[in-house]
Design an enzyme around this catalytic site. Structure first.
Site, PDB file in Angstrom:
ATOM      1  N   ALA A 135       0.788  -1.231   0.000  1.00 10.90           N
ATOM      2  CA  ALA A 135       0.000   0.000   0.000  1.00 10.90           C
ATOM      3  C   ALA A 135       0.821   1.284   0.000  1.00 10.90           C
ATOM      4  CB  ALA A 135      -0.921   0.000   1.220  1.00 10.90           C
ATOM      5  N   GLY A 137      -1.246   6.428  -1.802  1.00 11.98           N
ATOM      6  CA  GLY A 137      -2.181   7.084  -2.701  1.00 11.98           C
ATOM      7  C   GLY A 137      -3.476   6.324  -2.854  1.00 11.98           C
ATOM      8  N   LYS A 138      -3.374   5.016  -3.085  1.00 10.08           N
ATOM      9  CA  LYS A 138      -4.573   4.203  -3.286  1.00 10.08           C
ATOM     10  C   LYS A 138      -5.313   3.983  -1.968  1.00 10.08           C
ATOM     11  CE  LYS A 138      -2.450   2.048  -7.316  1.00 10.08           C
ATOM     12  NZ  LYS A 138      -1.248   2.913  -7.246  1.00 10.08           N
ATOM     13  N   ASP A 195       2.047  -3.180   4.120  1.00 10.76           N
ATOM     14  CA  ASP A 195       3.305  -2.963   3.422  1.00 10.76           C
ATOM     15  C   ASP A 195       4.449  -3.490   4.288  1.00 10.76           C
ATOM     16  OD1 ASP A 195       3.961  -1.130   0.789  1.00 10.76           O
ATOM     17  OD2 ASP A 195       5.687  -1.267   2.131  1.00 10.76           O
ATOM     18  N   ASP A 228      -1.419  -3.599  -5.818  1.00  9.79           N
ATOM     19  CA  ASP A 228      -0.537  -2.777  -6.650  1.00  9.79           C
ATOM     20  C   ASP A 228       0.830  -3.434  -6.521  1.00  9.79           C
ATOM     21  OD1 ASP A 228       0.698  -0.871  -8.125  1.00  9.79           O
ATOM     22  OD2 ASP A 228       0.410   0.773  -6.714  1.00  9.79           O
ATOM     23  N   CYS A 259       2.629  -0.906 -12.381  1.00  7.59           N
ATOM     24  CA  CYS A 259       3.067   0.260 -13.159  1.00  7.59           C
ATOM     25  C   CYS A 259       4.210  -0.172 -14.076  1.00  7.59           C
ATOM     26  CB  CYS A 259       3.500   1.405 -12.253  1.00  7.59           C
ATOM     27  SG  CYS A 259       4.776   0.992 -11.049  1.00  7.59           S
TER      28      CYS A 259
END
Length: 417
Positions: free
Chosen positions: A236, A240-241, A256, A298, A351
């Site tokens: 995480a 941002g998310k 995280d 992510d 990403c």
């Protein structure tokens, strides 16, 4: 500082940044601490990073110019080549006057081939050397992506990105865009011109927004309104998310492994006044106390999709690193699938511009994890973006070029029946 040419420490620091990327395989962000230790003023630090960034962004084309002006090509790791790269990036991309480039560049070659560097640089300036409108990507990147994909992406890499903000209150989008002098490409998004100083922008301390590329905001958008349900934001930090999900009404567990990055997440939550439950743990061994109605992964990845803001990835990442990331992504996704409630949604995002980390992983999830694809629809996306025929989303820096482009992401979604 007496006796030191003004501007020379900045060029030395830029050379240290490049050395960290090419010799040690570090990211520019990893190298910043030691490389910029003696650069105190904010404008000087910004210039240092701009010199290194433009050198990396246009490296293939700069090298071609250097080779055109030498009878015998300089070795890739020769200091003279590295210094010439810095000099040409300043002259051709940052509009630094040639005399200033020479005055701050040649001292970097103390005891080395100054005359050679001076001659090559002066000859190129006299010839009116110029860079193309679009940077040429490194050969190994073009070989991985294919010529067509590389050609579509390259125009988005010519300039550093503009500044994207995600808003805590999506209802204030239009008013906020007008107030800040920006544009909006989606609800809850404002884009400002590049170079804006974040801390000086309106309502930074009030926590009404945070910095987040438009493409990076899409995975959380695909989970919709939370209405008090439980969501796990996996990997995480810096948050941002997590903040998007919290602002959309989800009860967020933010997991995280990195203490430093999780501290940033906590700081961001405090600044914005949003609520989430940060957890520091290794997702490969952690066991949740309850199941979730949605999970957003992510996933750690090569990050090649961030090349317009981090051009070092074009020169650092190879097949070995990508293969390592693929294994980790599958391990994380396999565990996460078991933590979903029936009817729960899983969003997988990276990403990355690499098919191995995106499209191939989605096909693997379809085949192996017993989840049902939940196709992304055009109505859920910012204007100008469309899903793939499979119902996935693929973005790259060449998209939305008229509005400043966006990062490269792959996003797909499933439901647990």
């Amino acid at each position: 500082m007496h006796g030191i040419t003004p501007g020379l420490p900045v060029r030395r620091a830029a050379l240290r940044l490049l050395d960290a990327v090419f010799r040690r395989g570090e990211t520019l962000e990893q190298a910043e601490g030691p490389a910029l230790a003696d650069i105190r003023k904010a404008p000087d630090r910004a210039l240092t990073k701009a010199i290194a960034g433009e050198t990396l962004r246009w490296l293939t084309d700069i090298d071609a110019l250097i080779d055109s002006a030498t009878k015998q090509n300089l070795p890739e790791d020769a200091k003279a080549r590295m210094v010439l790269r810095l000099m040409l990036a300043q002259a051709l991309r940052l509009d630094t006057p040639p005399h200033a480039v020479i005055a701050t560049g040649l001292p970097l070659l103390a005891g080395g081939p100054r005359r050679l560097a001076h001659g090559v640089f002066s000859a190129l300036v006299k010839q009116g050397a110029a860079l193309p409108e679009v940077p040429t990507l490194p050969e190994r990147v073009t070989a991985r992506w294919g010529a067509d994909k590389a050609a579509a992406i390259a125009p988005g890499l010519a300039y550093p990105p503009e500044l994207d903000l995600a808003l805590k209150d999506t209802g204030a989008t239009e008013a906020r865009a007008v107030q800040m002098g920006g544009i909006s490409l989606a609800p809850g998004h404002v884009r400002l011109p590049r170079g804006a100083a974040v801390e000086s922008l309106a309502d930074f301390k009030a926590g009404d927004w945070w910095v987040q590329d438009l493409a990076a905001s899409i995975p959380a958008r695909l989970l919709g309104a939370g209405e008090g349900r439980n969501v796990l934001d996996l990997c995480a930090a810096p948050g941002g998310k997590t903040m998007q999900l919290a602002a959309s009404g989800w009860n967020v567990t933010a997991l995280d492994l990195s203490k430093r990055r999780l501290d940033l997440l906590k700081d961001n939550l405090k600044r914005t006044g949003l609520k989430a439950a940060p957890v520091r743990a290794d997702a490969l061994t952690w066991e949740p106390k309850h199941r979730f109605d949605a999970i957003l992964i992510d996933a750690p990845c090569s990050a090649t999709g961030t090349c317009r803001r981090h051009p070092d990835v074009l020169h650092r990442i190879g097949k070995g690193q990508i293969a390592e990331m693929v294994e980790l992504q599958r391990a994380l996704t396999s565990r996460a699938a078991g933590w979903l409630n029936p009817g729960g949604w899983l969003v997988y995002a990276v990403c990355s511009l690499e098919a191995e980390e995106g499209e191939s992983q989605a096909a693997w999830i379809d085949a192996e994890l017993g989840l049902t694809p939940q196709p992304v629809t055009a109505e859920e996306l910012p204007a100008g973006l469309t899903p793939t025929p499979e119902g996935w989303l693929r973005t790259h820096p060449g998209m939305l070029a008229d509005h400043g482009g966006l990062d490269g992401f792959f996003v797909a979604r499933w439901v647990k029946q």
